[in-house]
Design a protein around this motif. Structure first.
Motif, PDB file in Angstrom:
ATOM      1  N   ILE A   1     -10.495  33.049  23.486  1.00 30.43           N
ATOM      2  CA  ILE A   1     -11.251  32.514  24.622  1.00 30.43           C
ATOM      3  C   ILE A   1     -12.428  33.425  24.946  1.00 30.43           C
ATOM      4  CG2 ILE A   1     -11.145  31.987  27.095  1.00 30.43           C
ATOM      5  CD1 ILE A   1      -8.219  31.158  26.652  1.00 30.43           C
ATOM      6  N   ARG A   2     -12.202  34.736  24.877  1.00 32.67           N
ATOM      7  CA  ARG A   2     -13.293  35.686  25.135  1.00 32.67           C
ATOM      8  C   ARG A   2     -14.422  35.537  24.118  1.00 32.67           C
ATOM      9  NH1 ARG A   2      -8.800  39.320  25.806  1.00 32.67           N
ATOM     10  NH2 ARG A   2      -8.448  39.814  28.024  1.00 32.67           N
ATOM     11  N   HIS A   3     -14.089  35.024  22.928  1.00 35.06           N
ATOM     12  CA  HIS A   3     -15.098  34.834  21.895  1.00 35.06           C
ATOM     13  C   HIS A   3     -15.678  33.421  21.901  1.00 35.06           C
ATOM     14  CE1 HIS A   3     -13.245  38.566  20.378  1.00 35.06           C
ATOM     15  NE2 HIS A   3     -14.402  38.758  19.743  1.00 35.06           N
ATOM     16  N   GLY A   4     -15.493  32.714  23.000  1.00 36.10           N
ATOM     17  CA  GLY A   4     -16.177  31.440  23.160  1.00 36.10           C
ATOM     18  C   GLY A   4     -15.341  30.191  23.000  1.00 36.10           C
ATOM     19  N   GLU A   5     -14.080  30.310  22.590  1.00 37.72           N
ATOM     20  CA  GLU A   5     -13.249  29.118  22.392  1.00 37.72           C
ATOM     21  C   GLU A   5     -12.611  28.703  23.723  1.00 37.72           C
ATOM     22  OE1 GLU A   5     -10.554  29.684  19.130  1.00 37.72           O
ATOM     23  OE2 GLU A   5     -12.133  30.395  17.776  1.00 37.72           O
ATOM     24  N   VAL A   6     -13.477  28.288  24.633  1.00 37.04           N
ATOM     25  CA  VAL A   6     -13.043  28.041  26.008  1.00 37.04           C
ATOM     26  C   VAL A   6     -12.178  26.792  26.142  1.00 37.04           C
ATOM     27  CG1 VAL A   6     -14.984  29.264  27.029  1.00 37.04           C
ATOM     28  CG2 VAL A   6     -15.221  26.840  26.464  1.00 37.04           C
ATOM     29  N   TRP A   7     -12.190  25.907  25.143  1.00 39.50           N
ATOM     30  CA  TRP A   7     -11.366  24.706  25.249  1.00 39.50           C
ATOM     31  C   TRP A   7      -9.876  25.056  25.328  1.00 39.50           C
ATOM     32  CZ3 TRP A   7     -14.039  25.993  20.723  1.00 39.50           C
ATOM     33  CH2 TRP A   7     -13.236  26.407  19.648  1.00 39.50           C
TER      34      TRP A   7
ATOM     35  N   LEU B   1      -8.484  26.932  27.304  1.00 41.22           N
ATOM     36  CA  LEU B   1      -8.048  27.015  28.693  1.00 41.22           C
ATOM     37  C   LEU B   1      -7.362  25.734  29.153  1.00 41.22           C
ATOM     38  CD1 LEU B   1     -11.215  28.711  30.224  1.00 41.22           C
ATOM     39  CD2 LEU B   1      -8.961  29.764  29.935  1.00 41.22           C
ATOM     40  N   VAL B   2      -7.628  24.641  28.459  1.00 42.16           N
ATOM     41  CA  VAL B   2      -7.056  23.348  28.828  1.00 42.16           C
ATOM     42  C   VAL B   2      -6.122  22.808  27.749  1.00 42.16           C
ATOM     43  CG1 VAL B   2      -7.597  20.943  29.390  1.00 42.16           C
ATOM     44  CG2 VAL B   2      -9.046  22.788  30.265  1.00 42.16           C
ATOM     45  N   THR B   3      -6.505  22.951  26.500  1.00 41.52           N
ATOM     46  CA  THR B   3      -5.789  22.246  25.421  1.00 41.52           C
ATOM     47  C   THR B   3      -4.354  22.719  25.231  1.00 41.52           C
ATOM     48  OG1 THR B   3      -6.753  23.819  23.821  1.00 41.52           O
ATOM     49  CG2 THR B   3      -7.896  21.712  24.152  1.00 41.52           C
ATOM     50  N   TYR B   4      -4.028  23.920  25.674  1.00 41.26           N
ATOM     51  CA  TYR B   4      -2.669  24.415  25.437  1.00 41.26           C
ATOM     52  C   TYR B   4      -1.621  23.584  26.185  1.00 41.26           C
ATOM     53  CZ  TYR B   4      -2.271  26.626  30.067  1.00 41.26           C
ATOM     54  OH  TYR B   4      -2.179  26.857  31.408  1.00 41.26           O
ATOM     55  N   ILE B   5      -2.036  22.905  27.260  1.00 39.70           N
ATOM     56  CA  ILE B   5      -1.051  22.131  28.023  1.00 39.70           C
ATOM     57  C   ILE B   5      -0.615  20.874  27.272  1.00 39.70           C
ATOM     58  CG2 ILE B   5      -2.001  22.980  30.197  1.00 39.70           C
ATOM     59  CD1 ILE B   5      -3.190  20.211  30.656  1.00 39.70           C
ATOM     60  N   PHE B   6      -1.338  20.503  26.197  1.00 38.32           N
ATOM     61  CA  PHE B   6      -0.984  19.304  25.438  1.00 38.32           C
ATOM     62  C   PHE B   6      -0.102  19.611  24.234  1.00 38.32           C
ATOM     63  CE2 PHE B   6      -5.466  18.415  26.937  1.00 38.32           C
ATOM     64  CZ  PHE B   6      -5.066  17.697  28.052  1.00 38.32           C
ATOM     65  N   ILE B   7       0.168  20.880  23.973  1.00 39.67           N
ATOM     66  CA  ILE B   7       0.928  21.249  22.776  1.00 39.67           C
ATOM     67  C   ILE B   7       2.410  20.981  22.997  1.00 39.67           C
ATOM     68  CG2 ILE B   7       1.556  23.134  21.227  1.00 39.67           C
ATOM     69  CD1 ILE B   7      -1.075  24.479  21.935  1.00 39.67           C
ATOM     70  N   PRO B   8       3.057  20.180  22.139  1.00 39.61           N
ATOM     71  CA  PRO B   8       4.499  19.945  22.292  1.00 39.61           C
ATOM     72  C   PRO B   8       5.297  21.188  21.902  1.00 39.61           C
ATOM     73  CG  PRO B   8       3.684  18.879  20.312  1.00 39.61           C
ATOM     74  CD  PRO B   8       2.478  19.417  21.029  1.00 39.61           C
TER      75      PRO B   8
ATOM     76  N   THR C   1      -0.921  30.611  34.908  1.00 40.35           N
ATOM     77  CA  THR C   1      -0.549  30.896  33.521  1.00 40.35           C
ATOM     78  C   THR C   1      -1.689  31.578  32.774  1.00 40.35           C
ATOM     79  OG1 THR C   1       0.924  28.977  33.491  1.00 40.35           O
ATOM     80  CG2 THR C   1       0.252  29.874  31.365  1.00 40.35           C
ATOM     81  N   THR C   2      -2.903  31.091  32.974  1.00 44.03           N
ATOM     82  CA  THR C   2      -4.074  31.682  32.310  1.00 44.03           C
ATOM     83  C   THR C   2      -4.307  33.115  32.774  1.00 44.03           C
ATOM     84  OG1 THR C   2      -5.112  29.494  32.131  1.00 44.03           O
ATOM     85  CG2 THR C   2      -6.534  31.415  31.875  1.00 44.03           C
TER      86      THR C   2
ATOM     87  N   ILE D   1      -5.378  26.140  16.940  1.00 47.55           N
ATOM     88  CA  ILE D   1      -6.706  26.188  17.556  1.00 47.55           C
ATOM     89  C   ILE D   1      -6.687  25.692  19.011  1.00 47.55           C
ATOM     90  CG2 ILE D   1      -7.771  25.816  15.297  1.00 47.55           C
ATOM     91  CD1 ILE D   1      -8.488  22.986  16.201  1.00 47.55           C
ATOM     92  N   LEU D   2      -5.495  25.293  19.473  1.00 48.21           N
ATOM     93  CA  LEU D   2      -5.365  24.801  20.843  1.00 48.21           C
ATOM     94  C   LEU D   2      -4.648  25.775  21.763  1.00 48.21           C
ATOM     95  CD1 LEU D   2      -4.221  21.126  20.065  1.00 48.21           C
ATOM     96  CD2 LEU D   2      -6.554  21.988  20.298  1.00 48.21           C
ATOM     97  N   MET D   3      -4.026  26.792  21.197  1.00 46.52           N
ATOM     98  CA  MET D   3      -3.164  27.682  21.974  1.00 46.52           C
ATOM     99  C   MET D   3      -3.958  28.535  22.955  1.00 46.52           C
ATOM    100  SD  MET D   3      -0.622  28.860  18.889  1.00 46.52           S
ATOM    101  CE  MET D   3       0.365  29.908  19.961  1.00 46.52           C
ATOM    102  N   LEU D   4      -3.265  28.976  24.018  1.00 44.84           N
ATOM    103  CA  LEU D   4      -3.875  29.818  25.035  1.00 44.84           C
ATOM    104  C   LEU D   4      -3.935  31.253  24.506  1.00 44.84           C
ATOM    105  CD1 LEU D   4      -4.972  30.119  27.921  1.00 44.84           C
ATOM    106  CD2 LEU D   4      -2.618  30.481  28.693  1.00 44.84           C
TER     107      LEU D   4
END
Length: 261
Positions: free
Chosen positions: A51-57, A59-66, A108-109, A43-46
């Motif tokens: 994202i087009r369906h509203g999961e705009v978070w 755009l940022v959360t993918y940078i925290f994924i190990p 990247t986005t 649920i964090l991936m880019l």
């Protein structure tokens, strides 16, 4: 004054102090949640479609994924991110580091939306490492805590792998590579261009100097008999005889001397 200097003077207040520690903290939090909740990372991936369906978070959360959920790898990766990030913040300040990461994220986005595929944060993290190697090329890191290696050599090796991947990888890989490393090119490209221009100017001046030096080294006087010059024998005196030839005093025809030259 460069463009970055102007941006920093006007928008410097937007820099995020301690950004490396924030990235490490959220990275550790994501690892803990992923360990407890399998599938949480998804649920964090880019993901452009999500994202087009509203999961705009995303755009940022993918940078925290190990890159891996193995505990030892995560500990090393977070420590390395902390070390690299702190070094860049010392060299740049909070504003430039924030801008550097932001430009990499935007690139990247944009590539993810253009190709409609998921991109990880690997290239973005690589751009941070390359920037660190630019400022601290002589820093030493111990591979497996045993083998000392200078950062600049690791950067060259990483760059070689990226270059090979660019030629053999897919179009989406090339796009992610170019997009995520655009920040590196934007920040360091002008410096590389300036250094290359300076090297060309130095080379041109050196060639001109060598040409002038060679001309200056050519003798003004040369004996028509023995071939000695004022360079080979500074103590010699030369005269021009009536036959138009120049002789040293040892070979000058006594009956044909002319005025000193």
């Amino acid at each position: 004054m460069s463009l970055l200097d102007k941006l920093e003077r006007r928008f410097g207040f937007l820099g995020i102090p301690g950004l490396p520690r924030i990235l490490v903290g959220f990275g550790a939090l994501v690892f803990g949640l992923a360990w407890l909740l399998p599938g949480f990372v998804s649920i964090l991936m880019l993901d452009p479609d999500k994202i087009r369906h509203g999961e705009v978070w995303r755009l940022v959360t993918y940078i925290f994924i190990p890159q891996s959920l193995h505990p030892l790898w995560v500990i090393f990766a977070l420590w390395f991110l902390w070390w690299v990030g702190e070094g860049l913040e010392r060299a740049w300040g909070s504003f430039r580091l924030t801008l550097y990461i932001l430009v990499g994220m935007v690139g990247t986005t944009a590539a993810a939306f253009f190709f409609g595929t998921n991109f990880s944060n690997l290239m973005l993290l690589m751009s941070l490492f390359l920037a660190f190697a630019h400022f601290y090329p002589e820093e030493i890191i111990y591979i497996l805590f045993i083998l000392p290696v200078r950062i600049k050599w690791l950067a060259w090796i990483a760059g070689a792998f990226l270059l090979v991947g660019f030629f053999v990888g897919s179009n989406s890989y090339r796009a992610s590579l170019i997009a995520a490393l655009a920040n590196y090119l934007i920040f360091f490209g002008p410096e590389f261009f300036s250094k290359a221009k300076h090297r060309r100017e130095v080379s041109t001046r050196r060639k001109r100097f060598e040409e002038v030096s060679r001309d200056a080294a050519e003798p003004l006087h040369k004996c028509a008999v023995c071939g000695k010059t004022e360079i080979s024998d500074p103590d010699l005196e030369f005269r021009v005889a009536r036959d138009g030839e120049e002789y040293c005093m040892n070979h000058l025809p006594s009956a044909q001397t002319a005025s000193p030259r």
